[in-house]
Design an enzyme around this catalytic site. Structure first.
Site, short mmCIF file in Angstrom:
data_model
loop_
_atom_site.label_atom_id
_atom_site.label_comp_id
_atom_site.label_asym_id
_atom_site.label_seq_id
_atom_site.Cartn_x
_atom_site.Cartn_y
_atom_site.Cartn_z
N ASN A 32 -1.04 -20.68 -26.11
CA ASN A 32 0.16 -20.01 -26.62
C ASN A 32 0.74 -20.89 -27.71
O ASN A 32 1.32 -21.94 -27.42
CB ASN A 32 1.16 -19.82 -25.46
CG ASN A 32 2.48 -19.23 -25.91
OD1 ASN A 32 2.63 -18.83 -27.06
ND2 ASN A 32 3.45 -19.19 -25.00
N TRP A 33 0.57 -20.46 -28.95
CA TRP A 33 1.00 -21.30 -30.07
C TRP A 33 2.52 -21.25 -30.26
O TRP A 33 3.07 -22.03 -31.03
CB TRP A 33 0.30 -20.86 -31.37
CG TRP A 33 -1.18 -21.09 -31.38
CD1 TRP A 33 -1.95 -21.59 -30.35
CD2 TRP A 33 -2.10 -20.83 -32.45
NE1 TRP A 33 -3.28 -21.66 -30.72
CE2 TRP A 33 -3.39 -21.19 -32.02
CE3 TRP A 33 -1.95 -20.32 -33.75
CZ2 TRP A 33 -4.52 -21.07 -32.82
CZ3 TRP A 33 -3.08 -20.19 -34.56
CH2 TRP A 33 -4.35 -20.57 -34.11
N LYS A 34 3.17 -20.34 -29.57
CA LYS A 34 4.64 -20.17 -29.68
C LYS A 34 5.03 -20.03 -31.16
O LYS A 34 4.25 -19.49 -31.95
CB LYS A 34 5.36 -21.32 -28.98
CG LYS A 34 4.87 -21.49 -27.53
CD LYS A 34 5.73 -22.36 -26.69
CE LYS A 34 5.16 -22.44 -25.27
NZ LYS A 34 5.99 -23.19 -24.36
N HIS A 37 7.29 -14.12 -20.97
CA HIS A 37 7.31 -15.59 -21.00
C HIS A 37 8.73 -16.07 -20.71
O HIS A 37 9.71 -15.44 -21.14
CB HIS A 37 6.82 -16.10 -22.36
CG HIS A 37 6.56 -17.57 -22.35
ND1 HIS A 37 7.57 -18.49 -22.45
CD2 HIS A 37 5.41 -18.27 -22.22
CE1 HIS A 37 7.05 -19.71 -22.38
NE2 HIS A 37 5.74 -19.60 -22.24
N GLU A 55 10.48 -18.26 -21.99
CA GLU A 55 11.31 -18.48 -23.19
C GLU A 55 11.90 -17.16 -23.67
O GLU A 55 13.01 -17.13 -24.20
CB GLU A 55 10.47 -19.16 -24.28
CG GLU A 55 10.26 -20.63 -23.95
CD GLU A 55 8.96 -21.24 -24.47
OE1 GLU A 55 8.30 -20.62 -25.33
OE2 GLU A 55 8.60 -22.33 -23.99
N GLU A 112 4.12 -20.14 -14.41
CA GLU A 112 4.62 -21.19 -15.29
C GLU A 112 6.00 -21.63 -14.83
O GLU A 112 7.01 -21.03 -15.21
CB GLU A 112 4.73 -20.67 -16.73
CG GLU A 112 3.43 -20.23 -17.35
CD GLU A 112 3.49 -20.31 -18.88
OE1 GLU A 112 2.63 -20.99 -19.44
OE2 GLU A 112 4.39 -19.73 -19.49
N GLY A 134 6.91 -27.61 -21.58
CA GLY A 134 7.32 -28.45 -22.70
C GLY A 134 8.04 -29.73 -22.30
O GLY A 134 8.62 -30.40 -23.13
N SER A 170 2.94 -27.91 -19.37
CA SER A 170 2.49 -29.27 -19.67
C SER A 170 1.03 -29.54 -19.30
O SER A 170 0.69 -30.64 -18.85
CB SER A 170 3.42 -30.30 -19.01
OG SER A 170 4.73 -30.19 -19.54
N GLY A 191 0.55 -24.55 -23.92
CA GLY A 191 1.44 -24.51 -25.07
C GLY A 191 1.09 -25.61 -26.06
O GLY A 191 0.11 -25.52 -26.81
N GLY A 192 1.86 -26.70 -26.03
CA GLY A 192 1.72 -27.79 -27.00
C GLY A 192 0.29 -28.27 -27.22
O GLY A 192 -0.14 -28.46 -28.37
P1 13P Z 1 3.55 -26.40 -22.66
O1 13P Z 1 2.08 -26.49 -22.39
O2 13P Z 1 3.92 -26.86 -24.04
O3 13P Z 1 4.35 -27.03 -21.57
O4 13P Z 1 3.93 -24.83 -22.64
C1 13P Z 1 3.49 -24.05 -21.60
C2 13P Z 1 3.75 -22.63 -21.92
O5 13P Z 1 4.89 -22.21 -21.98
C3 13P Z 1 2.61 -21.76 -22.20
O6 13P Z 1 2.99 -20.43 -22.28
#
Ligand code: 13P
Length: 252
Positions: free
Chosen positions: A9-11, A96, A98, A168, A174, A214, A235-236
């Site tokens: 997920n590149w956000k 998600h 977020e 999640e 994050g 993470s 994510g990251g």
């Molecule tokens: P991180 O891997 O950056 O913690 O993000 C997880 C996430 O929200 C994937 O959708």
């Protein structure tokens, strides 16, 4: 046997040029991917067309990070499942944390979005997860159960079959603090038991459940070796091709 899926997920990261650099690097690395693992990347909307095009001849799948539940209409700024479908997009992240947290997305919205995605044969990745406060109060299972029940309201079993769930925990996203593999597996098992209760144990057994929060090359091996975790939503660490590739390699 459930097939493993590693999804990135590149956000809200990577403009078109940056997205294409990452996609091209992943494409090169994908020549060594193992067929036992499905790989998906979810770029931002502005890069979706270009990345989907760039990865067309690779084995890497491309998904969206969100969508609206209507087909079209006066919904300024929104993107419909019909539009995603017309681009050849086969996956979409729904609910998600977020989006729930910053854009007030409710369980009712999530339910409508799941139904809309299914209507267009787009595979939804339903995100669920508790806050730190809820975990400290030992309410994580109740929270997950409520999210699952509300998200799947009036969705028939033949459709649930097509949904992927991503557990999640919000406190792990994050933050660099991942859930332990035991915590993640326990929640995946619990999520499966909720599906078994609402639908059937055979459906629960078939359900693909990802862990997200993470995930990095350093912790992926242990998390991905758990009995009920079928992959990761990253994510990251999905923004760095080499690290994402390492995570994929741990999923075999
Ligand atoms: P991180 O891997 O950056 O913690 O993000 C997880 C996430 O929200 C994937 O959708």
């Amino acid at each position: 046997m459930r097939k493993k899926l590693i999804a990135g997920n590149w956000k809200m990261n990577n403009d078109v040029a940056e997205s294409l650099i990452l996609a091209e690097r992943l494409k090169v690395l994908s020549e060594e991917f193992d067929e036992r693992v499905d790989v998906l990347v979810c770029p931002p909307f502005t890069s979706l067309y270009a990345v989907n095009d760039a990865l067309r001849t690779s084995g890497i799948k491309v998904g969206a990070q969100n969508m609206y539940f209507q087909d079209n209409g006066a919904y300024t700024g929104e993107i419909s499942p019909k539009m995603l479908k017309s681009m050849g997009i086969k996956y979409v992240i729904i609910g998600h944390s977020e989006r729930r947290q910053y854009f007030n997305e409710t369980d009712e919205d999530v339910n409508k979005k799941l139904k809309a995605a299914l209507k267009y044969s787009i595979i939804p990745i339903l995100c669920i997860g508790e806050t730190l406060k809820e975990r400290e109060e030992k309410k994580e299972k109740q929270v997950i159960k409520n999210q699952v029940i509300r998200a799947l309201e009036n969705i028939k079993s033949s459709d649930v079959d097509k949904i992927i769930v991503a557990y999640e925990p919000i406190w792990a996203i994050g933050t660099g603090i991942n859930a332990t593999s035991m915590q993640a597996n326990e929640m995946a098992i619990y999520c499966r038991s909720c599906i078994s209760e609402i639908y059937s144990s055979s459906l629960a057994d078939k359900l693909t459940i990802l862990y997200g929060g993470s995930v990095k090359a350093g912790n992926a091996k242990e998390i991905l070796s758990q009995s009920d975790i079928d992959g990761a939503l990253v994510g990251g660490a999905s923004l760095k091709a080499e690290e994402f590739f390492k995570i994929i390699n741990f999923a075999k």
